[in-house]
Scaffold this motif. Structure first.
Motif, PDB file in Angstrom:
ATOM      1  N   LEU A 116      16.458  41.632   2.554  1.00  0.00           N
ATOM      2  CA  LEU A 116      17.758  41.076   2.915  1.00  0.00           C
ATOM      3  C   LEU A 116      17.952  41.241   4.420  1.00  0.00           C
ATOM      4  O   LEU A 116      17.708  42.314   4.971  1.00  0.00           O
ATOM      5  N   VAL A 117      18.399  40.172   5.078  1.00  0.00           N
ATOM      6  CA  VAL A 117      18.724  40.207   6.501  1.00  0.00           C
ATOM      7  C   VAL A 117      20.174  39.770   6.664  1.00  0.00           C
ATOM      8  O   VAL A 117      20.613  38.816   6.011  1.00  0.00           O
ATOM      9  N   PHE A 118      20.920  40.473   7.509  1.00  0.00           N
ATOM     10  CA  PHE A 118      22.306  40.094   7.735  1.00  0.00           C
ATOM     11  C   PHE A 118      22.659  40.203   9.216  1.00  0.00           C
ATOM     12  O   PHE A 118      22.037  40.950   9.977  1.00  0.00           O
ATOM     13  N   LEU A 119      23.658  39.427   9.607  1.00  0.00           N
ATOM     14  CA  LEU A 119      24.222  39.471  10.950  1.00  0.00           C
ATOM     15  C   LEU A 119      25.740  39.552  10.825  1.00  0.00           C
ATOM     16  O   LEU A 119      26.304  39.100   9.831  1.00  0.00           O
ATOM     17  N   LYS A 120      26.383  40.103  11.859  1.00  0.00           N
ATOM     18  CA  LYS A 120      27.844  40.191  11.846  1.00  0.00           C
ATOM     19  C   LYS A 120      28.388  39.961  13.245  1.00  0.00           C
ATOM     20  O   LYS A 120      27.839  40.445  14.226  1.00  0.00           O
ATOM     21  N   THR A 121      29.473  39.212  13.300  1.00  0.00           N
ATOM     22  CA  THR A 121      30.228  39.104  14.545  1.00  0.00           C
ATOM     23  C   THR A 121      31.303  40.184  14.537  1.00  0.00           C
ATOM     24  O   THR A 121      31.485  40.879  13.535  1.00  0.00           O
ATOM     25  N   HIS A 131      17.342  51.238  -2.475  1.00  0.00           N
ATOM     26  CA  HIS A 131      17.160  50.291  -1.393  1.00  0.00           C
ATOM     27  C   HIS A 131      17.059  51.070  -0.086  1.00  0.00           C
ATOM     28  O   HIS A 131      17.452  52.238  -0.012  1.00  0.00           O
ATOM     29  N   ILE A 132      16.507  50.438   0.916  1.00  0.00           N
ATOM     30  CA  ILE A 132      16.356  51.058   2.229  1.00  0.00           C
ATOM     31  C   ILE A 132      16.913  50.090   3.258  1.00  0.00           C
ATOM     32  O   ILE A 132      16.504  48.934   3.305  1.00  0.00           O
ATOM     33  N   MET A 133      17.849  50.565   4.086  1.00  0.00           N
ATOM     34  CA  MET A 133      18.454  49.691   5.081  1.00  0.00           C
ATOM     35  C   MET A 133      18.386  50.325   6.458  1.00  0.00           C
ATOM     36  O   MET A 133      18.601  51.528   6.614  1.00  0.00           O
ATOM     37  N   THR A 134      18.079  49.514   7.457  1.00  0.00           N
ATOM     38  CA  THR A 134      18.166  49.910   8.853  1.00  0.00           C
ATOM     39  C   THR A 134      19.081  48.920   9.549  1.00  0.00           C
ATOM     40  O   THR A 134      18.840  47.720   9.511  1.00  0.00           O
ATOM     41  N   SER A 135      20.149  49.436  10.160  1.00  0.00           N
ATOM     42  CA  SER A 135      21.139  48.567  10.781  1.00  0.00           C
ATOM     43  C   SER A 135      21.700  49.254  12.012  1.00  0.00           C
ATOM     44  O   SER A 135      21.869  50.472  12.024  1.00  0.00           O
ATOM     45  N   ARG A 136      21.971  48.479  13.045  1.00  0.00           N
ATOM     46  CA  ARG A 136      22.545  49.012  14.269  1.00  0.00           C
ATOM     47  C   ARG A 136      23.534  48.007  14.860  1.00  0.00           C
ATOM     48  O   ARG A 136      23.365  46.794  14.705  1.00  0.00           O
ATOM     49  N   SER A 137      24.527  48.532  15.553  1.00  0.00           N
ATOM     50  CA  SER A 137      25.376  47.669  16.365  1.00  0.00           C
ATOM     51  C   SER A 137      24.658  47.403  17.684  1.00  0.00           C
ATOM     52  O   SER A 137      24.029  48.310  18.249  1.00  0.00           O
ATOM     53  N   GLN A 197      12.472  45.158  14.914  1.00  0.00           N
ATOM     54  CA  GLN A 197      12.484  46.617  15.009  1.00  0.00           C
ATOM     55  C   GLN A 197      13.073  47.242  13.748  1.00  0.00           C
ATOM     56  O   GLN A 197      12.536  48.223  13.217  1.00  0.00           O
ATOM     57  N   TYR A 198      14.171  46.678  13.239  1.00  0.00           N
ATOM     58  CA  TYR A 198      14.801  47.236  12.046  1.00  0.00           C
ATOM     59  C   TYR A 198      13.891  47.093  10.830  1.00  0.00           C
ATOM     60  O   TYR A 198      13.831  47.987   9.982  1.00  0.00           O
ATOM     61  N   GLY A 199      13.178  45.960  10.748  1.00  0.00           N
ATOM     62  CA  GLY A 199      12.254  45.763   9.638  1.00  0.00           C
ATOM     63  C   GLY A 199      11.125  46.778   9.654  1.00  0.00           C
ATOM     64  O   GLY A 199      10.712  47.292   8.602  1.00  0.00           O
ATOM     65  N   GLN A 200      10.620  47.089  10.840  1.00  0.00           N
ATOM     66  CA  GLN A 200       9.543  48.080  10.940  1.00  0.00           C
ATOM     67  C   GLN A 200      10.026  49.463  10.536  1.00  0.00           C
ATOM     68  O   GLN A 200       9.320  50.207   9.865  1.00  0.00           O
ATOM     69  N   ARG A 201      11.255  49.818  10.957  1.00  0.00           N
ATOM     70  CA  ARG A 201      11.807  51.119  10.578  1.00  0.00           C
ATOM     71  C   ARG A 201      11.947  51.225   9.051  1.00  0.00           C
ATOM     72  O   ARG A 201      11.599  52.247   8.450  1.00  0.00           O
ATOM     73  N   SER A 202      12.447  50.176   8.440  1.00  0.00           N
ATOM     74  CA  SER A 202      12.619  50.195   6.983  1.00  0.00           C
ATOM     75  C   SER A 202      11.275  50.296   6.282  1.00  0.00           C
ATOM     76  O   SER A 202      11.134  51.026   5.289  1.00  0.00           O
ATOM     77  N   ALA A 203      10.272  49.582   6.774  1.00  0.00           N
ATOM     78  CA  ALA A 203       8.946  49.624   6.168  1.00  0.00           C
ATOM     79  C   ALA A 203       8.327  51.013   6.288  1.00  0.00           C
ATOM     80  O   ALA A 203       7.676  51.498   5.358  1.00  0.00           O
ATOM     81  N   GLU A 204       8.523  51.672   7.430  1.00  0.00           N
ATOM     82  CA  GLU A 204       8.007  53.032   7.604  1.00  0.00           C
ATOM     83  C   GLU A 204       8.642  53.985   6.600  1.00  0.00           C
ATOM     84  O   GLU A 204       7.955  54.815   5.993  1.00  0.00           O
ATOM     85  N   ARG A 205       9.943  53.879   6.416  1.00  0.00           N
ATOM     86  CA  ARG A 205      10.633  54.737   5.445  1.00  0.00           C
ATOM     87  C   ARG A 205      10.172  54.438   4.026  1.00  0.00           C
ATOM     88  O   ARG A 205      10.059  55.350   3.196  1.00  0.00           O
ATOM     89  N   LEU A 206       9.912  53.169   3.746  1.00  0.00           N
ATOM     90  CA  LEU A 206       9.426  52.780   2.425  1.00  0.00           C
ATOM     91  C   LEU A 206       8.078  53.421   2.141  1.00  0.00           C
ATOM     92  O   LEU A 206       7.838  53.937   1.039  1.00  0.00           O
ATOM     93  N   ARG A 207       7.180  53.414   3.115  1.00  0.00           N
ATOM     94  CA  ARG A 207       5.851  54.003   2.910  1.00  0.00           C
ATOM     95  C   ARG A 207       5.931  55.520   2.764  1.00  0.00           C
ATOM     96  O   ARG A 207       5.134  56.114   2.037  1.00  0.00           O
ATOM     97  N   ARG A 208       6.885  56.138   3.447  1.00  0.00           N
ATOM     98  CA  ARG A 208       7.019  57.596   3.333  1.00  0.00           C
ATOM     99  C   ARG A 208       7.392  58.016   1.915  1.00  0.00           C
ATOM    100  O   ARG A 208       7.033  59.108   1.480  1.00  0.00           O
TER     101      ARG A 208
END
Length: 264
Positions: free
Chosen positions: A126-131, A83-89, A106-117
């Motif tokens: 999968l999309v997630f949010l956190k408080t 799996h490939i995940m991009t996540s930031r606080s 932005q995170y989706g684009q980063r993950s897609a770039e890594r996937l193509r590489r």
């Protein structure tokens, strides 16, 4: 064939710099030097438990391998990511859906770039949010959602469309979110994909157009710098941007941060 413990093996390891050992980068070389470890032989003779305690299990396995103890499967080195995940606080807590949407994009684009590489395709997003779990004065909310893609793809547009749909379904107004992320799941090799009866068919012409467009985007970003070409423009100063208050001046890459000299 070199045998563990032989004079030839010892001579080779004693004359092999740490930086030439697979998986030992410049920073590790500097930290190991502080412990008196400056060659592959000295790393092999080091206490494995101490190496693991001060560094990582990966470096411990490398040390064991240098001693002739098999620890790393050959398939581990070439195995593609599961799996490939991009996540930031976020830089600041926010409940602004438009700003959070920009972050997920932005995170989706980063993950897609890594996937193509890695020449892969994703079947789900999968999309997630956190408080903030440590703030007692805030309503806790940590939603996530997995959406299957119509077909295995590495096209940023299809991945962002699914990520946007997932975000709309998990977002709740009134919650101040601290973090978000996008994960690509069920990855397969692009050269070995096999469509099922449930996948949405795609013509060869559509597939070629998609691949050419992504290749052009990746090529421009590689040559001209990250985010030269991107899907959607982020809002300057949005809450999700990372805070860089303590970052050093980037005088070698930014005209507006060049040192200023004044004559007295």
């Amino acid at each position: 064939i070199l045998h563990a413990g032989s004079a030839e093996t010892r001579h080779l390891l004693q004359n092999t710099a740490l930086g030439d050992v697979w998986g030992v980068g410049r920073r590790l070389v500097e930290r190991l030097a502080l412990m008196g470890i400056k060659s592959a032989w000295e790393l092999a003779q080091a206490n494995p438990k101490e190496i693991r305690r001060h560094f990582s299990i990966t470096l411990e396995r490398t040390a064991q391998e240098l001693r002739g103890v098999p620890c790393i499967e050959m398939s581990d080195l070439d195995e593609a990511r599961r799996h490939i995940m991009t996540s930031r606080s976020f830089g600041k807590l926010t409940d602004n859906l438009d700003e959070i949407r920009e972050a997920i994009r932005q995170y989706g684009q980063r993950s897609a770039e890594r996937l193509r590489r890695q020449n892969g395709l994703a079947k789900a997003v999968l999309v997630f949010l956190k408080t903030n779990p440590h703030r007692q004065d805030l309503l806790p909310h940590s939603p996530s959602l997995v959406l299957e893609l119509p077909r295995p793809t590495a096209d940023s547009r299809e991945i962002l469309h699914a990520a946007g749909n997932a975000l709309e379904r998990i977002y709740r107004k009134g919650h101040l979110y601290q973090k978000g992320g996008v994960m690509l799941l069920d990855l397969i090799d692009a050269d070995r994909q096999q469509l099922s009866l449930l996948d949405t068919p795609q013509s060869d012409a559509e597939r070629q157009r998609s691949q050419k467009l992504m290749d052009v985007m990746d090529d421009l970003n590689r040559k001209m710098g990250r985010d030269t070409v991107k899907l959607g423009m982020p809002t300057p100063g949005a809450a999700w941007h990372l805070r860089c208050a303590h970052r050093s001046d980037r005088s070698t890459t930014r005209w507006d941060e060049l040192p200023k000299a004044r004559a007295l």
